[in-house]
Write an enzyme that holds these catalytic residues in place. Structure first.
Site, PDB file in Angstrom:
ATOM      1  N   ASN A 152      94.249  19.786  60.166  1.00 14.68           N
ATOM      2  CA  ASN A 152      94.546  19.090  58.928  1.00 14.68           C
ATOM      3  C   ASN A 152      95.207  18.294  59.237  1.00 14.68           C
ATOM      4  O   ASN A 152      95.727  18.248  58.093  1.00 14.68           O
ATOM      5  CB  ASN A 152      93.442  19.650  58.111  1.00 14.68           C
ATOM      6  CG  ASN A 152      92.934  18.358  57.042  1.00 14.68           C
ATOM      7  OD1 ASN A 152      92.570  16.974  57.491  1.00 14.68           O
ATOM      8  ND2 ASN A 152      92.643  18.569  56.295  1.00 14.68           N
ATOM      9  N   LYS A 166      94.665  15.520  57.629  1.00 17.55           N
ATOM     10  CA  LYS A 166      94.308  13.713  56.421  1.00 17.55           C
ATOM     11  C   LYS A 166      94.544  12.916  56.666  1.00 17.55           C
ATOM     12  O   LYS A 166      94.405  12.038  58.275  1.00 17.55           O
ATOM     13  CB  LYS A 166      95.413  14.635  55.211  1.00 17.55           C
ATOM     14  CG  LYS A 166      95.132  16.174  55.112  1.00 17.55           C
ATOM     15  CD  LYS A 166      95.331  16.771  53.739  1.00 17.55           C
ATOM     16  CE  LYS A 166      95.311  17.831  53.600  1.00 17.55           C
ATOM     17  NZ  LYS A 166      95.453  18.702  52.276  1.00 17.55           N
ATOM     18  N   HIS A 193      86.121  19.937  52.894  1.00 17.36           N
ATOM     19  CA  HIS A 193      87.296  19.805  52.303  1.00 17.36           C
ATOM     20  C   HIS A 193      87.122  19.317  51.168  1.00 17.36           C
ATOM     21  O   HIS A 193      86.509  18.748  50.663  1.00 17.36           O
ATOM     22  CB  HIS A 193      87.717  19.310  53.338  1.00 17.36           C
ATOM     23  CG  HIS A 193      89.344  19.631  53.334  1.00 17.36           C
ATOM     24  ND1 HIS A 193      90.272  18.995  51.830  1.00 17.36           N
ATOM     25  CD2 HIS A 193      90.012  19.855  53.911  1.00 17.36           C
ATOM     26  CE1 HIS A 193      91.496  18.881  52.274  1.00 17.36           C
ATOM     27  NE2 HIS A 193      91.260  20.358  53.213  1.00 17.36           N
ATOM     28  N   GLU A 205      89.205  18.152  48.943  1.00 13.27           N
ATOM     29  CA  GLU A 205      89.582  16.792  49.125  1.00 13.27           C
ATOM     30  C   GLU A 205      88.800  16.128  48.893  1.00 13.27           C
ATOM     31  O   GLU A 205      88.026  15.097  48.469  1.00 13.27           O
ATOM     32  CB  GLU A 205      90.324  16.463  49.409  1.00 13.27           C
ATOM     33  CG  GLU A 205      92.443  16.983  49.451  1.00 13.27           C
ATOM     34  CD  GLU A 205      92.960  16.604  50.428  1.00 13.27           C
ATOM     35  OE1 GLU A 205      92.610  16.308  51.470  1.00 13.27           O
ATOM     36  OE2 GLU A 205      93.810  17.309  50.422  1.00 13.27           O
ATOM     37  N   GLU A 260      89.179  28.515  51.680  1.00 18.66           N
ATOM     38  CA  GLU A 260      90.735  27.571  51.554  1.00 18.66           C
ATOM     39  C   GLU A 260      90.625  27.484  49.610  1.00 18.66           C
ATOM     40  O   GLU A 260      89.927  26.769  49.268  1.00 18.66           O
ATOM     41  CB  GLU A 260      91.074  26.046  52.336  1.00 18.66           C
ATOM     42  CG  GLU A 260      90.889  25.888  53.668  1.00 18.66           C
ATOM     43  CD  GLU A 260      91.102  24.456  54.100  1.00 18.66           C
ATOM     44  OE1 GLU A 260      92.799  24.511  54.566  1.00 18.66           O
ATOM     45  OE2 GLU A 260      90.943  23.861  53.097  1.00 18.66           O
ATOM     46  N   GLY A 266      98.911  22.130  49.696  1.00 14.38           N
ATOM     47  CA  GLY A 266      99.079  21.599  49.821  1.00 14.38           C
ATOM     48  C   GLY A 266     100.422  21.362  48.216  1.00 14.38           C
ATOM     49  O   GLY A 266     100.914  21.367  48.022  1.00 14.38           O
ATOM     50  N   SER A 285      98.732  25.853  51.983  1.00 17.35           N
ATOM     51  CA  SER A 285     100.337  26.030  52.622  1.00 17.35           C
ATOM     52  C   SER A 285     100.880  27.364  53.463  1.00 17.35           C
ATOM     53  O   SER A 285     101.114  28.048  53.144  1.00 17.35           O
ATOM     54  CB  SER A 285     100.474  26.025  51.108  1.00 17.35           C
ATOM     55  OG  SER A 285     100.141  25.255  49.879  1.00 17.35           O
TER      56      SER A 285
HETATM   57  C1  PEP Z   1      94.251  21.567  54.199  1.00 14.88           C
HETATM   58  O1  PEP Z   1      94.216  20.689  53.874  1.00 14.88           O
HETATM   59  O2  PEP Z   1      93.659  21.427  54.394  1.00 14.88           O
HETATM   60  C2  PEP Z   1      95.594  22.762  54.090  1.00 14.88           C
HETATM   61  C3  PEP Z   1      94.938  23.511  54.190  1.00 14.88           C
HETATM   62  O3  PEP Z   1      97.378  21.659  53.693  1.00 14.88           O
HETATM   63  P1  PEP Z   1      98.318  22.674  52.878  1.00 14.88           P
HETATM   64  O4  PEP Z   1      98.233  23.396  54.931  1.00 14.88           O
HETATM   65  O5  PEP Z   1      99.082  21.718  53.365  1.00 14.88           O
HETATM   66  O6  PEP Z   1      97.952  23.131  52.092  1.00 14.88           O
END
Ligand code: PEP
Length: 249
Positions: A11, A13, A91, A93, A163, A169, A208
């Site tokens: 992703n 973003k 997601h 966000e 997630e 992040g 992460s």
């Molecule tokens: C995400 O945006 O779905 C995500 C898992 O980000 P990150 O790997 O940066 O934590």
């Protein structure tokens, strides 16, 4: 023979460029294998370029509506016609910054399937929900919103991504055991309604993930790959994560 195929999804973003499309498509075309599905989710303007470079592509959201007067929104059918195969729905966000409710997410999931896109349903609890022992409650409600709207059978042509919001992040990854427990909870919950469907359902972990922790996470029985944010912007890291997913199922 494995029932499920591993998947690694990236992703981007609101990041990326035509230069990154070139770098990442070269990297992905090198790690491609029958053992894994690799999919990237770039911002909308890069979707066509990524598809043209031979990479399996999805979008980060779609409108829940059919075409009409919805300025700034993107219709799922158009995304499908461009050649995209997947779409992220729910997601964290989108849920937190754009106030998408469980019910809106369920509508987007349904719209994706109407046009033949595979939805990746993102679920996960916040830090305070986790601290208060509400992880299973939150994740169950996010999944139930979809089941109540279109029925459990719809999950057959979908992917779920667990997630935890506190891990996205932040550099704070869930431990393999922690993640496995939630993945097992999700699979068992769906198995109670349809056991074959649950066994065939791909469930990704996101939060992460990097090239150092991916192997142990992907080795867990109910973790079928990852949804990767930050590390999907770096060709070396993303390729290494894809390599670590081969042979985990
Ligand atoms: C995400 O945006 O779905 C995500 C898992 O980000 P990150 O790997 O940066 O934590």
């Amino acid at each position: 023979m494995a029932i499920r195929k591993a998947m690694v999804a990236g992703n981007w973003k609101m990041n990326g460029s035509l230069e990154l499309v070139k770098q990442m498509s070269d990297a992905i075309n090198n790690v491609k294998s029958k053992k894994i599905d690799v999919v990237l989710f770039p911002p909308f303007p890069l979707v066509s370029a990524l598809i043209a470079s031979g990479v399996s592509t999805g979008t980060q959201t779609i409108s829940e509506y059919k075409p009409g007067a919805f300025t700034g929104e993107v219709d799922a059918q158009l995304v499908k016609d461009l050649g995209a195969e997947y779409v992220l729905v729910g997601h964290s966000e989108r849920r937190s910054i754009y106030n998408e409710s469980n019910s809106t997410v369920a509508e987007k999931f349904s719209r994706a399937q109407q046009v033949g896109l595979t939805p990746i349903l993102c679920v996960g609890e916040s830090e305070s929900e986790q601290e208060n022992g509400k992880t299973e409650l939150v994740v169950a409600a996010q999944i139930d919103a979809v089941i109540e709207k279109i029925g459990v059978a719809a999950l057959k042509d979908s992917v779920i991504a667990y997630e935890p919001v506190w891990a996205i992040g932040t550099g704070k990854t869930a431990s393999p055991e922690q993640a496995q427990n939630v993945h097992k909870f999700i699979r068992d919950k769906i198995a109670a309604l349809d056991s074959d469907l649950a066994q065939g359902l791909t469930i990704l972990y996101g939060g992460s993930v990097n090239e150092k922790n991916s192997e142990l996470l992907f080795a867990q029985a109910d973790i079928d790959g990852g949804l990767i944010g930050g590390a999907s912007l770096k060709a070396d890291s993303f390729s290494a994560i894809c390599e670590s997913a081969k042979g985990t199922l």
